[in-house]
Design a protein around this motif. Structure first.
Motif, PDB file in Angstrom:
ATOM      1  N   LYS A 198       0.836  -1.211   0.000  1.00 20.60           N
ATOM      2  CA  LYS A 198       0.000   0.000   0.000  1.00 20.60           C
ATOM      3  C   LYS A 198       0.862   1.249   0.000  1.00 20.60           C
ATOM      4  CE  LYS A 198      -1.476   1.673   3.760  1.00 20.60           C
ATOM      5  NZ  LYS A 198      -2.101   1.890   5.086  1.00 20.60           N
ATOM      6  N   ASN A 199       1.866   1.290   0.858  1.00 13.78           N
ATOM      7  CA  ASN A 199       2.720   2.475   0.958  1.00 13.78           C
ATOM      8  C   ASN A 199       3.559   2.679  -0.292  1.00 13.78           C
ATOM      9  OD1 ASN A 199       1.732   3.021   3.522  1.00 13.78           O
ATOM     10  ND2 ASN A 199       3.366   1.889   4.560  1.00 13.78           N
ATOM     11  N   LEU A 200       4.012   1.593  -0.901  1.00 17.72           N
ATOM     12  CA  LEU A 200       4.755   1.690  -2.163  1.00 17.72           C
ATOM     13  C   LEU A 200       3.910   2.359  -3.230  1.00 17.72           C
ATOM     14  CD1 LEU A 200       7.117   0.857  -4.126  1.00 17.72           C
ATOM     15  CD2 LEU A 200       5.801  -1.244  -4.518  1.00 17.72           C
ATOM     16  N   MET A 201       2.663   1.914  -3.366  1.00 20.78           N
ATOM     17  CA  MET A 201       1.777   2.456  -4.396  1.00 20.78           C
ATOM     18  C   MET A 201       1.458   3.928  -4.131  1.00 20.78           C
ATOM     19  SD  MET A 201      -0.702  -0.886  -4.821  1.00 20.78           S
ATOM     20  CE  MET A 201      -1.612  -0.302  -6.234  1.00 20.78           C
ATOM     21  N   ILE A 202       1.230   4.274  -2.865  1.00 19.69           N
ATOM     22  CA  ILE A 202       0.955   5.668  -2.512  1.00 19.69           C
ATOM     23  C   ILE A 202       2.166   6.544  -2.795  1.00 19.69           C
ATOM     24  CG2 ILE A 202       0.541   7.228  -0.565  1.00 19.69           C
ATOM     25  CD1 ILE A 202      -1.221   5.015   0.643  1.00 19.69           C
ATOM     26  N   ASP A 203       3.358   6.073  -2.393  1.00 18.50           N
ATOM     27  CA  ASP A 203       4.576   6.867  -2.585  1.00 18.50           C
ATOM     28  C   ASP A 203       4.844   7.140  -4.061  1.00 18.50           C
ATOM     29  OD1 ASP A 203       4.944   6.894   0.131  1.00 18.50           O
ATOM     30  OD2 ASP A 203       6.501   5.334   0.149  1.00 18.50           O
ATOM     31  N   ILE A 204       4.673   6.128  -4.896  1.00 12.60           N
ATOM     32  CA  ILE A 204       4.942   6.309  -6.320  1.00 12.60           C
ATOM     33  C   ILE A 204       3.889   7.212  -6.959  1.00 12.60           C
ATOM     34  CG2 ILE A 204       5.016   5.093  -8.543  1.00 12.60           C
ATOM     35  CD1 ILE A 204       6.515   2.857  -7.146  1.00 12.60           C
ATOM     36  N   ALA A 205       2.632   7.083  -6.540  1.00  5.66           N
ATOM     37  CA  ALA A 205       1.585   7.972  -7.058  1.00  5.66           C
ATOM     38  C   ALA A 205       1.894   9.420  -6.698  1.00  5.66           C
ATOM     39  CB  ALA A 205       0.223   7.562  -6.506  1.00  5.66           C
TER      40      ALA A 205
ATOM     41  N   LEU B  22       0.351   4.780 -13.185  1.00  8.80           N
ATOM     42  CA  LEU B  22       0.818   4.313 -11.884  1.00  8.80           C
ATOM     43  C   LEU B  22       1.523   2.964 -12.011  1.00  8.80           C
ATOM     44  CD1 LEU B  22       1.097   4.518  -8.864  1.00  8.80           C
ATOM     45  CD2 LEU B  22      -1.269   3.733  -8.617  1.00  8.80           C
ATOM     46  N   LEU B  23       0.929   2.025 -12.748  1.00  9.10           N
ATOM     47  CA  LEU B  23       1.561   0.716 -12.896  1.00  9.10           C
ATOM     48  C   LEU B  23       2.894   0.813 -13.619  1.00  9.10           C
ATOM     49  CD1 LEU B  23      -1.128  -2.020 -13.707  1.00  9.10           C
ATOM     50  CD2 LEU B  23       0.088  -1.586 -11.574  1.00  9.10           C
ATOM     51  N   VAL B  24       2.956   1.604 -14.675  1.00 11.40           N
ATOM     52  CA  VAL B  24       4.209   1.763 -15.415  1.00 11.40           C
ATOM     53  C   VAL B  24       5.301   2.302 -14.490  1.00 11.40           C
ATOM     54  CG1 VAL B  24       5.377   3.086 -17.234  1.00 11.40           C
ATOM     55  CG2 VAL B  24       3.176   1.995 -17.708  1.00 11.40           C
ATOM     56  N   ASN B  25       4.969   3.296 -13.695  1.00  5.90           N
ATOM     57  CA  ASN B  25       5.958   3.869 -12.781  1.00  5.90           C
ATOM     58  C   ASN B  25       6.379   2.876 -11.704  1.00  5.90           C
ATOM     59  OD1 ASN B  25       6.678   6.942 -13.090  1.00  5.90           O
ATOM     60  ND2 ASN B  25       4.534   6.746 -13.741  1.00  5.90           N
ATOM     61  N   ILE B  26       5.458   2.036 -11.247  1.00  7.20           N
ATOM     62  CA  ILE B  26       5.837   1.003 -10.289  1.00  7.20           C
ATOM     63  C   ILE B  26       6.818   0.033 -10.923  1.00  7.20           C
ATOM     64  CG2 ILE B  26       4.999  -1.023  -9.015  1.00  7.20           C
ATOM     65  CD1 ILE B  26       2.401   0.540  -8.504  1.00  7.20           C
TER      66      ILE B  26
ATOM     67  N   ASN C 112       2.846  12.664  -9.139  1.00  3.91           N
ATOM     68  CA  ASN C 112       1.651  13.517  -9.242  1.00  3.91           C
ATOM     69  C   ASN C 112       0.487  12.813  -9.941  1.00  3.91           C
ATOM     70  OD1 ASN C 112       2.890  15.855  -8.012  1.00  3.91           O
ATOM     71  ND2 ASN C 112       4.046  16.118  -9.927  1.00  3.91           N
ATOM     72  N   ILE C 113       0.310  11.545  -9.606  1.00  7.80           N
ATOM     73  CA  ILE C 113      -0.792  10.760 -10.166  1.00  7.80           C
ATOM     74  C   ILE C 113      -1.939  10.775  -9.165  1.00  7.80           C
ATOM     75  CG2 ILE C 113      -1.524   8.484 -10.984  1.00  7.80           C
ATOM     76  CD1 ILE C 113       1.492   7.904 -11.505  1.00  7.80           C
ATOM     77  N   PRO C 114      -3.124  11.244  -9.557  1.00  5.86           N
ATOM     78  CA  PRO C 114      -4.257  11.239  -8.615  1.00  5.86           C
ATOM     79  C   PRO C 114      -4.632   9.816  -8.223  1.00  5.86           C
ATOM     80  CG  PRO C 114      -5.014  11.737 -10.835  1.00  5.86           C
ATOM     81  CD  PRO C 114      -3.511  11.740 -10.889  1.00  5.86           C
ATOM     82  N   TYR C 115      -4.986   9.649  -6.952  1.00  9.55           N
ATOM     83  CA  TYR C 115      -5.385   8.332  -6.488  1.00  9.55           C
ATOM     84  C   TYR C 115      -6.393   8.480  -5.355  1.00  9.55           C
ATOM     85  CZ  TYR C 115      -2.453   8.946  -2.333  1.00  9.55           C
ATOM     86  OH  TYR C 115      -1.919   9.417  -1.151  1.00  9.55           O
TER      87      TYR C 115
END
Length: 336
Positions: free
Chosen positions: A256-263, A322-326, A267-270
């Motif tokens: 969860k924190n990984l996805m939030i940090d990368i978003a 978001l997925l690409v950046n992850i 500057n990806i809205p989530y």
């Protein structure tokens, strides 16, 4: 992306009968991945090799859609049926369905119904225009499956169709493959699973075979932005939802924190999602072998499990970003 979504949602593929949609997806990605195979249960598994093969990630979106299955044909050619997955009888009255990707039928009910709360599947029947059992059985047999017979409608930023659950997730994974500029950081398995709607079955077997270090399911989720909807934070057009919890999984905090940090870094809205009912393939993935750190990226969707599921195309685009950046990040360090 709308063209891709349209092709996927209009394809036939109830749980247990995913052959048609699987071939469509396979044709779109096989030249863009390093390995591709279909496992014993019917999951489509595509590997894109990473710069570092010491770790792996599994991204899962299910190919199957809810449907119906023929259980009896009477002497006049009317077909009785049961549900395959979560199909409410209230959404079926007057609906057109298609058996075996070929035979169109209309659904109606027995006699008069004075109390809608008493409507059950066993009170409904499908009419394929046959006048006898013999005529009907030339077209439909016991055990044949059907799905909603609907096209996608483009409403601008919003799109409406049957089987957005989870062909929109499949489209998101396909577009992620298309937009990867380079090798992903680690070996990445794009898995298009079968039989999710009847018990997360495809993700259970595929995750066991892959044994990933990280799992992310991509699926739809409910919204709280319609009149008198059940109260929840998720709404259309506010970005993809990063799951915190549903009935099948408590998301691993590192994921969860990984996805939030990368978003936030990009500057990806989530949105954050807490779903009190329902689940995704993450529910099976995280229980694989000795356990897999797992989470889910959810596509906000109105009218889930109806013939007219609605998504916002901007949530899809931001989900891909978001997925690409992850995948292009050194996310492995987050689990050390």
């Amino acid at each position: 992306m709308k063209k891709l979504i349209k092709e996927l949602v209009e394809a036939y593929g109830p749980s247990g009968n995913e052959e048609n949609i699987r071939e469509i997806i396979k044709d779109k990605i096989e030249d863009k991945v390093d390995q591709i195979k279909v496992d014993n249960l019917g999951n489509l598994i595509a590997l894109k090799k990473g710069k570092d093969s010491s770790k792996s990630i599994m991204l899962a979106a299910h190919m199957d859609e809810i449907g119906l299955i023929a259980t009896h044909i009477d002497d006049n050619g009317f077909i009785r049926f049961s549900n395959v997955g979560g199909v409410s009888p209230y959404t079926l009255l007057g609906e057109r369905i298609i058996f075996n990707n070929e035979i169109i039928a209309v659904i109606d009910k027995e006699g008069k119904l004075e109390d809608i709360s008493k409507l059950k599947h066993e009170k409904l029947y499908a009419d394929i225009g046959a006048s006898s059992k013999e005529e009907a059985k030339k077209k439909v047999n016991i055990g044949d499956t059907a799905s909603y017979y609907r096209k996608m409608d483009d409403l601008g930023d919003r799109c409406v169709a049957k089987s957005m659950d989870d062909r929109s997730g499949c489209a998101l994974l396909i577009e992620t493959i298309n937009q990867l500029d380079d090798q992903p950081s680690y070996d990445t398995y794009f898995v298009f699973t079968v039989q999710e709607e009847v018990g997360l079955r495809g993700s259970k077997t595929s995750a066991y075979g892959i044994n990933p270090d990280l799992g992310i399911a991509v699926d739809v989720t409910l919204t709280g932005d319609t009149p008198e909807a059940k109260t929840m934070e998720v709404g259309l057009g506010k970005g993809p939802a990063i799951k915190v919890k549903d009935r099948s999984v408590l998301v691993h905090p590192q994921v969860k924190n990984l996805m939030i940090d990368i978003a936030e870094k990009n500057n990806i809205p989530y949105q954050l999602e807490v779903l009190t009912a329902g689940g995704t393939d993450a529910g099976s993935i995280h229980l694989t072998r000795s356990g897999v750190r797992s989470g889910a990226l959810s596509i906000p969707c109105r009218y889930v499990h109806s013939p007219s599921e609605m998504i916002d195309i901007n949530d899809m685009k931001n989900g891909v970003e978001l997925l690409v950046n992850i995948l292009e990040s050194d996310y492995g360090k987050a689990f050390e």
